[in-house]
Design a protein around this motif. Structure first.
Motif, PDB file in Angstrom:
ATOM      1  N   THR A   1       0.856  -1.190   0.000  1.00 46.97           N
ATOM      2  CA  THR A   1       0.000   0.000   0.000  1.00 46.97           C
ATOM      3  C   THR A   1       0.893   1.241   0.000  1.00 46.97           C
ATOM      4  OG1 THR A   1      -0.039   0.121   2.405  1.00 46.97           O
ATOM      5  CG2 THR A   1      -1.786  -1.187   1.347  1.00 46.97           C
ATOM      6  N   GLU A   2       0.327   2.380  -0.404  1.00 45.23           N
ATOM      7  CA  GLU A   2       1.118   3.615  -0.411  1.00 45.23           C
ATOM      8  C   GLU A   2       1.657   3.942   0.968  1.00 45.23           C
ATOM      9  OE1 GLU A   2      -0.526   7.113  -2.310  1.00 45.23           O
ATOM     10  OE2 GLU A   2      -1.169   5.875  -4.024  1.00 45.23           O
ATOM     11  N   ALA A   3       0.824   3.692   2.001  1.00 48.90           N
ATOM     12  CA  ALA A   3       1.257   3.977   3.373  1.00 48.90           C
ATOM     13  C   ALA A   3       2.476   3.126   3.738  1.00 48.90           C
ATOM     14  CB  ALA A   3       0.117   3.714   4.348  1.00 48.90           C
ATOM     15  N   SER A   4       2.475   1.858   3.339  1.00 55.76           N
ATOM     16  CA  SER A   4       3.605   0.981   3.656  1.00 55.76           C
ATOM     17  C   SER A   4       4.846   1.328   2.840  1.00 55.76           C
ATOM     18  CB  SER A   4       3.225  -0.484   3.418  1.00 55.76           C
ATOM     19  OG  SER A   4       2.462  -0.952   4.504  1.00 55.76           O
ATOM     20  N   GLN A   5       4.624   1.757   1.597  1.00 54.27           N
ATOM     21  CA  GLN A   5       5.765   2.195   0.775  1.00 54.27           C
ATOM     22  C   GLN A   5       6.474   3.361   1.465  1.00 54.27           C
ATOM     23  OE1 GLN A   5       3.997   3.121  -3.018  1.00 54.27           O
ATOM     24  NE2 GLN A   5       4.076   1.002  -3.739  1.00 54.27           N
ATOM     25  N   ALA A   6       5.669   4.308   1.984  1.00 58.80           N
ATOM     26  CA  ALA A   6       6.255   5.479   2.647  1.00 58.80           C
ATOM     27  C   ALA A   6       6.922   5.075   3.958  1.00 58.80           C
ATOM     28  CB  ALA A   6       5.178   6.528   2.891  1.00 58.80           C
ATOM     29  N   ALA A   7       6.265   4.179   4.720  1.00 60.34           N
ATOM     30  CA  ALA A   7       6.785   3.778   6.030  1.00 60.34           C
ATOM     31  C   ALA A   7       8.146   3.101   5.903  1.00 60.34           C
ATOM     32  CB  ALA A   7       5.797   2.847   6.720  1.00 60.34           C
ATOM     33  N   PHE A   8       8.313   2.299   4.842  1.00 63.21           N
ATOM     34  CA  PHE A   8       9.585   1.583   4.662  1.00 63.21           C
ATOM     35  C   PHE A   8      10.762   2.556   4.631  1.00 63.21           C
ATOM     36  CE2 PHE A   8      12.816  -0.118   1.674  1.00 63.21           C
ATOM     37  CZ  PHE A   8      13.272  -1.166   2.470  1.00 63.21           C
TER      38      PHE A   8
ATOM     39  N   PHE B   1      16.475  -7.025   8.953  1.00 66.14           N
ATOM     40  CA  PHE B   1      16.284  -5.757   9.667  1.00 66.14           C
ATOM     41  C   PHE B   1      14.962  -5.802  10.411  1.00 66.14           C
ATOM     42  CE2 PHE B   1      19.080  -5.097   6.126  1.00 66.14           C
ATOM     43  CZ  PHE B   1      20.094  -4.306   6.653  1.00 66.14           C
ATOM     44  N   LYS B   2      14.947  -5.177  11.603  1.00 66.52           N
ATOM     45  CA  LYS B   2      13.715  -5.181  12.405  1.00 66.52           C
ATOM     46  C   LYS B   2      13.440  -3.775  12.929  1.00 66.52           C
ATOM     47  CE  LYS B   2      16.385  -6.460  16.462  1.00 66.52           C
ATOM     48  NZ  LYS B   2      16.770  -7.419  17.463  1.00 66.52           N
ATOM     49  N   GLY B   3      12.261  -3.607  13.528  1.00 67.57           N
ATOM     50  CA  GLY B   3      11.963  -2.350  14.219  1.00 67.57           C
ATOM     51  C   GLY B   3      11.105  -1.382  13.432  1.00 67.57           C
ATOM     52  N   GLY B   4      10.934  -1.612  12.136  1.00 66.77           N
ATOM     53  CA  GLY B   4      10.039  -0.749  11.356  1.00 66.77           C
ATOM     54  C   GLY B   4       8.609  -1.270  11.429  1.00 66.77           C
ATOM     55  N   ARG B   5       7.679  -0.478  10.896  1.00 73.65           N
ATOM     56  CA  ARG B   5       6.273  -0.887  10.928  1.00 73.65           C
ATOM     57  C   ARG B   5       6.014  -2.098  10.025  1.00 73.65           C
ATOM     58  NH1 ARG B   5       4.011   5.019   9.768  1.00 73.65           N
ATOM     59  NH2 ARG B   5       6.228   5.361   9.429  1.00 73.65           N
ATOM     60  N   ALA B   6       5.100  -2.955  10.461  1.00 72.38           N
ATOM     61  CA  ALA B   6       4.696  -4.095   9.629  1.00 72.38           C
ATOM     62  C   ALA B   6       4.049  -3.570   8.349  1.00 72.38           C
ATOM     63  CB  ALA B   6       3.716  -4.983  10.385  1.00 72.38           C
ATOM     64  N   MET B   7       4.220  -4.304   7.258  1.00 74.02           N
ATOM     65  CA  MET B   7       3.743  -3.821   5.955  1.00 74.02           C
ATOM     66  C   MET B   7       2.340  -4.320   5.651  1.00 74.02           C
ATOM     67  SD  MET B   7       7.248  -4.195   3.817  1.00 74.02           S
ATOM     68  CE  MET B   7       8.728  -3.440   4.515  1.00 74.02           C
TER      69      MET B   7
ATOM     70  N   ILE C   1      15.356  -7.276  -1.741  1.00 71.99           N
ATOM     71  CA  ILE C   1      14.818  -7.168  -0.380  1.00 71.99           C
ATOM     72  C   ILE C   1      13.507  -7.916  -0.306  1.00 71.99           C
ATOM     73  CG2 ILE C   1      14.112  -5.581   1.441  1.00 71.99           C
ATOM     74  CD1 ILE C   1      15.625  -3.369  -0.172  1.00 71.99           C
ATOM     75  N   GLN C   2      13.492  -9.025   0.407  1.00 73.91           N
ATOM     76  CA  GLN C   2      12.251  -9.764   0.603  1.00 73.91           C
ATOM     77  C   GLN C   2      11.750  -9.485   2.015  1.00 73.91           C
ATOM     78  OE1 GLN C   2      13.449 -14.172   1.834  1.00 73.91           O
ATOM     79  NE2 GLN C   2      14.154 -13.711  -0.232  1.00 73.91           N
ATOM     80  N   VAL C   3      10.434  -9.598   2.189  1.00 73.22           N
ATOM     81  CA  VAL C   3       9.851  -9.301   3.501  1.00 73.22           C
ATOM     82  C   VAL C   3       8.856 -10.415   3.846  1.00 73.22           C
ATOM     83  CG1 VAL C   3       8.873  -7.489   4.958  1.00 73.22           C
ATOM     84  CG2 VAL C   3       9.953  -6.862   2.795  1.00 73.22           C
ATOM     85  N   PRO C   4       9.344 -11.553   4.328  1.00 76.56           N
ATOM     86  CA  PRO C   4       8.443 -12.663   4.653  1.00 76.56           C
ATOM     87  C   PRO C   4       7.400 -12.229   5.686  1.00 76.56           C
ATOM     88  CG  PRO C   4      10.728 -13.398   4.666  1.00 76.56           C
ATOM     89  CD  PRO C   4      10.746 -11.898   4.570  1.00 76.56           C
ATOM     90  N   GLY C   5       6.138 -12.453   5.371  1.00 76.10           N
ATOM     91  CA  GLY C   5       5.065 -12.082   6.283  1.00 76.10           C
ATOM     92  C   GLY C   5       4.864 -10.579   6.416  1.00 76.10           C
ATOM     93  N   GLY C   6       5.649  -9.790   5.657  1.00 71.71           N
ATOM     94  CA  GLY C   6       5.489  -8.337   5.699  1.00 71.71           C
ATOM     95  C   GLY C   6       6.063  -7.684   6.945  1.00 71.71           C
TER      96      GLY C   6
END
Lengths: 78, 324
Positions: free
Chosen positions: B191-198, B216-222, B250-255
């Protein structure tokens, strides 16, 4: 007092397992080579060993916290 | 001439620039996690840039020197000791037969490269001496070094002590480290919100960070754009129909936790990849310690290519400076 330092960066644990007691408690005697904690890094747990004998004076770094290489993990009274 | 491993460190391995050409068969390129540092180490001791060195991560090995030689250590910052005497990093120095090379605590970066004049001369596999433990290729019997290993070293080459890489040509990550990212094929799954959050969030390096990938950890879930999962894809929204992975993707298993694939990564699988860290910044990942803060910075293709050109220019300056 002797410092036991972390050989590498990672996450420091006082216990071999969450259900187990810490490796050492204040006042315990420590022999050279005794394991006093674990460092988790690169999906592996590395044992931190005392390089001298003495009496355990306590942990300096908290359980399950990030540490850098050279950080003081625990102190020994000789 | 030989180097004898007294203490191996954590996962010290023989590495060169890798074995390109087999990724389509599932064999990764491998090679140094910080290619620039490996090239610099080789140039300091008069080797071809692609000669094999020892790559040590987070803690240094202890090595007995078999014959008089020239050594250099580049990459992360770690005090160097030769029979207890301090030596400078990013600078060549002479060692005598029987001396012992050892290291103090890591003070910056994550990986050091130990080069010896003549180069580590273990048997190559598929054109490279790089150690790939999962495939048992390269290095010493396809594994990291162990106590008692005796590494053959090539013929000396006239290198001299006191050659040094100028300060401005040494490169390490800042804090927070900034890794430039080119959004990729599956970017639109977010989503656009998750694109920005990354790109807005500060991430930290997780303990699951090795030659295969950095987590990497600590950012918002996608959050993902709704869709009916295509035939052959897993049921999680982070799944795709199996596809190719690139170096740096960059893969994000489970977001939840992004993983940047590195030198020893798998070549394909069923996770979406939101983009790739640009090639110019991959060496920096090799110098990240667990728990370090990291920001991802969005770039487009022209910025990525410009960064690549800048890296090439820096390497050209390095060659020029050490040829003089």
């Amino acid at each position: 007092m002797t410092d036991i330092q972390s050989p590498l960066p990672g996450t420091f644990y006082h216990r071999p397992d969450p259900d187990q007691p810490p490796f050492k408690a204040k006042g315990d005697s420590v022999a050279e080579g005794d394991v006093i904690g674990l460092i988790e890094v690169m999906k592996t747990f590395i044992e931190v060993k005392a390089e001298a004998a003495g009496t355990f004076a306590g942990y300096e770094a908290d359980d399950a916290t990030p540490v850098t290489a050279g950080a003081v993990l625990a102190k020994l009274e000789s | 001439m030989t180097l004898e491993i007294v203490k191996p460190g954590l996962a010290t391995s023989v590495q060169d620039l890798g074995r390109p050409g087999y990724f389509h068969l599932g064999i990764p390129e491998g090679g140094a996690m910080d290619r620039y540092a490996l090239r610099a180490a080789n140039l300091l001791v008069g080797n071809p840039e692609d000669a094999a060195c020892l790559e040590a991560v987070f803690m240094g090995p202890e090595i007995r020197i078999g014959a008089d030689c020239i050594l250099a250590v580049t990459g992360g910052e770690m005090p160097i000791k030769l029979d207890g005497e301090p030596q400078a990093t990013w600078e060549s120095f002479a060692a005598k037969a029987g001396q012992v090379l050892s290291f103090g605590f890591l003070t910056g970066g994550a990986r050091i490269y130990i080069a010896v004049s003549g180069g580590v001369a273990t048997e190559p596999d598929l054109g490279s001496r790089s150690t790939y433990p999962i495939g048992a290729l390269g290095g010493v019997e396809g594994r990291p070094v162990q106590p008692g290993d005796v590494l053959p070293i090539g013929a000396p080459n006239g290198a001299k002590p006191g050659w040094s890489v100028p300060e401005e040509l040494r490169r390490g990550p800042g804090s927070p480290a900034e890794l430039r990212v080119l959004p990729g094929l599956y970017w639109d799954r977010l989503t656009e919100a998750s694109q920005a959050a990354f790109f807005d969030d500060t991430w930290t390096v997780a303990s699951e960070a090795d030659r295969m990938g950095y987590r990497f950890k600590g950012g918002r879930a996608m959050e993902f754009v709704d869709r009916e999962q295509p035939f052959g894809a897993g049921s999680d929204p982070s799944n795709i129909v199996d596809g190719c992975y690139s170096y740096g993707s960059i893969q994000v298993p489970g977001g939840t936790e992004p993983i940047v694939l590195h030198r020893d990564a798998v070549s394909g699988g069923g996770y979406f990849t939101l983009g790739a860290v640009i090639s110019a910044d991959m060496d920096l990942i090799g110098q990240l310690q667990p728990n370090m803060p990291v920001r991802f910075v969005k770039v487009d293709m022209s910025e990525a290519l410009l960064a690549r050109t800048e890296r090439r220019q820096m390497l050209a300056q390095l060659r020029q400076s050490l040829a003089a």
